[in-house]
Design an enzyme around this catalytic site. Structure first.
Site, PDB file in Angstrom:
ATOM      1  N   GLU A 325      -1.398  22.735  46.253  1.00  0.00           N
ATOM      2  CA  GLU A 325      -2.579  23.469  46.717  1.00  0.00           C
ATOM      3  C   GLU A 325      -3.460  22.645  47.662  1.00  0.00           C
ATOM      4  O   GLU A 325      -4.677  22.591  47.498  1.00  0.00           O
ATOM      5  CB  GLU A 325      -3.412  23.947  45.515  1.00  0.00           C
ATOM      6  CG  GLU A 325      -2.657  24.900  44.625  1.00  0.00           C
ATOM      7  CD  GLU A 325      -3.456  25.343  43.407  1.00  0.00           C
ATOM      8  OE1 GLU A 325      -3.365  26.533  43.071  1.00  0.00           O
ATOM      9  OE2 GLU A 325      -4.145  24.516  42.779  1.00  0.00           O
TER      10      GLU A 325
HETATM   11  C1  TNX Z   1      -2.512  25.869  39.494  1.00  0.00           C
HETATM   12  S1  TNX Z   1      -0.060  24.293  38.969  1.00  0.00           S
HETATM   13  C2  TNX Z   1      -2.709  24.514  39.632  1.00  0.00           C
HETATM   14  C3  TNX Z   1      -3.699  23.843  38.780  1.00  0.00           C
HETATM   15  C4  TNX Z   1      -4.451  24.801  37.915  1.00  0.00           C
HETATM   16  C5  TNX Z   1      -3.516  25.829  37.357  1.00  0.00           C
HETATM   17  C6  TNX Z   1      -4.188  26.780  36.422  1.00  0.00           C
HETATM   18  C7  TNX Z   1      -0.659  23.435  40.008  1.00  0.00           C
HETATM   19  C8  TNX Z   1       0.224  22.426  40.503  1.00  0.00           C
HETATM   20  N1  TNX Z   1      -1.921  23.698  40.396  1.00  0.00           N
HETATM   21  O1  TNX Z   1      -4.581  23.091  39.570  1.00  0.00           O
HETATM   22  O2  TNX Z   1      -5.041  24.082  36.872  1.00  0.00           O
HETATM   23  O3  TNX Z   1      -2.935  26.556  38.410  1.00  0.00           O
HETATM   24  O4  TNX Z   1      -3.271  27.624  35.797  1.00  0.00           O
END
Ligand code: TNX
Length: 514
Positions: A325
């Protein structure tokens, strides 16, 4: 006279060893309920073994640590001395490191007869897993930390067991909410009870920085001073972290530290203005996405300190750089950044791990990608194929199966639902080999991530992890041929009374045969 005495002593010994125990003898017709399901279990009808005040744990030199661990498990509830010795007699529990090499490092053979218990393995991890299986064959009250009344009877059985995958992990997000060393160690105990061997610690995120870094004191002291609930936060000193690593190693668990980059970095940017492209530190808990400043040289000097210190503190092979992300980092910057950080990780003698988005950069073959895509997500699957083409192994952590922060169902009072609801059956009923089509041979194993964005307490963590985590542990350990939800929900049900005794705050899901 002497002969008579000796005879008396021997008959006394025989009586001690072989006296039938009338009550509470396990029903030899009932199935053995162990999780994860072992490769093979053969019951020995009519035979039982009973722990006695005189039982010893016989452990040759290399097995002494496992022997002490087993004694530590059994002494409080039985009240027995259970000395760990290098020689023994029939009726003892024998740990043997002379098992065949075909058992590998983690396999074991457990034999329980009226004459005693033997756990044979080729390496101490195997002995440890044999101990976990023996533990589950004992009455649940063995988990109590105060003296209970016996009898401590185990049914006769031979178990032969080796894991399907070498990588069986959990991930704990200590960045959104901080959990002190004792709780992390409790998690290590719980995951390794189900034969998981890796704990990935998400040590930094927008909401908090949780590891002290020499030369950059504000990261932990300021960046770690709060959390996603605007609570007091917290951080691990380097001694705390060493203690976690030491404890985990004693449970055959490898710690993988993650510093999430180049996104999820507000706590770091807020701690040091010089890490920002405009030289201005944002506030802590600044809402929205964040990115490190990719063109700034200080970004890499800082990361060299962070990664260098973590590499020094971490005996495992991997440093996790996050990589998920990075929504405000351009694609070109992202690739440049990951390439540079890969060099830093390698310069400190480690291999790179990251969320599967890191495959967008030009990775070398030793990297491992943590796959968190959901079923049928073509963009994510394309990155898994890139990993495969490079020889990067995949750890399967699909969000719609393994994410322990997802609600169980619509009634679950805490948690998220962006990946749907993950019921107990959902988290068990999938196959890491086929979840992403065409990459079976490149799957290293599984991971069960527990994100803590939306719940703060240790009770919450336990409620979300249990009873789902043992299902993911089983997917990692047990042969596919043993897979059966109907069988599993009964074996899982048997864990409930154990968790009751241990004080684990699990969700009593109606899906499970408690
Ligand atoms: C996505 S999974 C994220 C996390 C969040 C999560 C909550 C991932 C690599 N990134 O930063 O905590 O969703 O479900």
């Amino acid at each position: 006279m002497t002969r008579k005495l000796l005879c008396l002593t021997l008959s006394c010994l025989a009586a001690l060893l072989f006296a039938p125990v009338a009550s509470a003898a396990p029903d030899s017709a009932a199935p053995v309920r162990v999780a994860p399901e072992p490769s093979s279990v053969v019951t020995l009808p009519g035979q039982t073994f009973t722990l006695r005040p005189t039982t010893r744990i016989v452990a040759p030199a290399g097995a002494a640590e496992t022997g002490q661990y087993l004694a530590g498990l059994l002494r409080p509830s039985t009240g027995f001395r259970l000395p760990v010795t290098s020689f023994g007699l029939p009726g003892d529990i024998r740990l043997d490191l002379g098992g065949p090499s075909s058992l590998g490092d983690e396999g074991y053979r457990l034999t329980v007869t009226a004459l005693g218990v033997e756990i044979a393995a080729h390496a101490s991890a195997g002995l440890y897993y044999g101990v976990q299986t023996l533990r589950q064959l004992l009455p649940a009250k063995v988990e109590a930390r105060t003296v209970q009344s016996g009898p401590w009877t185990v049914r006769g059985v031979t178990v032969q067991d080796t894991p399907r995958y070498a990588w069986r992990g959990a991930m704990l997000d200590v960045a959104r909410h901080f959990f002190p060393v004792a709780q992390v160690e409790q998690y290590v105990d719980l995951i390794s009870m189900y034969k998981m061997n890796t704990l990935h610690l998400h040590l930094s995120d927008n909401d908090g920085w949780r590891i002290d870094i020499n030369g950059w004191p504000r990261l932990a002291r300021y960046g770690g001073s709060t959390d996603a609930s605007r609570g007091p936060g917290g951080f691990y000193t380097q001694d705390d972290y060493r203690e976690i690593v030491r404890y985990a190693a004693s449970r055959h668990v490898t710690i993988i530290p993650e510093i999430d980059t180049p996104g999820h970095v507000t706590a770091a940017l807020a701690s040091y203005a010089q890490l920002n492209c405009d030289g201005v530190a944002p506030p802590l808990l600044n809402p929205g996405w964040s990115s490190l400043c990719v063109p700034l040289e200080v970004t890499y000097q800082w990361l060299d300190d962070v990664i260098g210190q973590l590499a020094e503190l971490t005996p495992g092979d991997y440093i996790d750089i996050g990589g998920d992300e990075a929504l405000t980092t351009s694609a070109a910057d992202y690739r440049y950044f990951v390439d540079r950080v890969q060099g830093i990780v390698a310069a400190h003698g480690k291999k790179l791990m990251g969320w599967h988005q890191v495959e967008a950069a030009d990775l070398t073959g030793s990297a491992v990608a943590d796959y968190w895509g959901t079923a049928g997500s073509t963009d994510d699957e394309a990155l898994a194929k890139v990993a495969q083409g490079r020889g990067n192994r995949l750890v399967l952590a699909p969000a719609d199966k393994t994410y322990l922060d997802m609600k169980y169902d619509a009634q679950t009072p805490i948690g998220q639902d962006w990946a749907g609801y993950n019921g107990v059956q959902d988290s068990y009923d999938w196959d890491p080999a086929t979840f992403v089509p065409g990459v079976a041979g490149d799957v290293a194993g599984v991971e069960a991530p527990l994100w803590t964005d939306v719940f703060p307490t240790w009770d919450d963590v336990q409620y979300m992890a249990f009873p789902r985590l043992p299902g993911i542990a089983e997917i990692g350990w047990s042969a596919r041929s043993t897979h059966s939800w109907e069988g599993y929900r009964v074996r899982l049900g048997a864990q409930g009374e154990r968790w009751d005794v241990m004080g684990v705050k699990y969700f009593r899901s109606p899906e499970v045969a408690w």
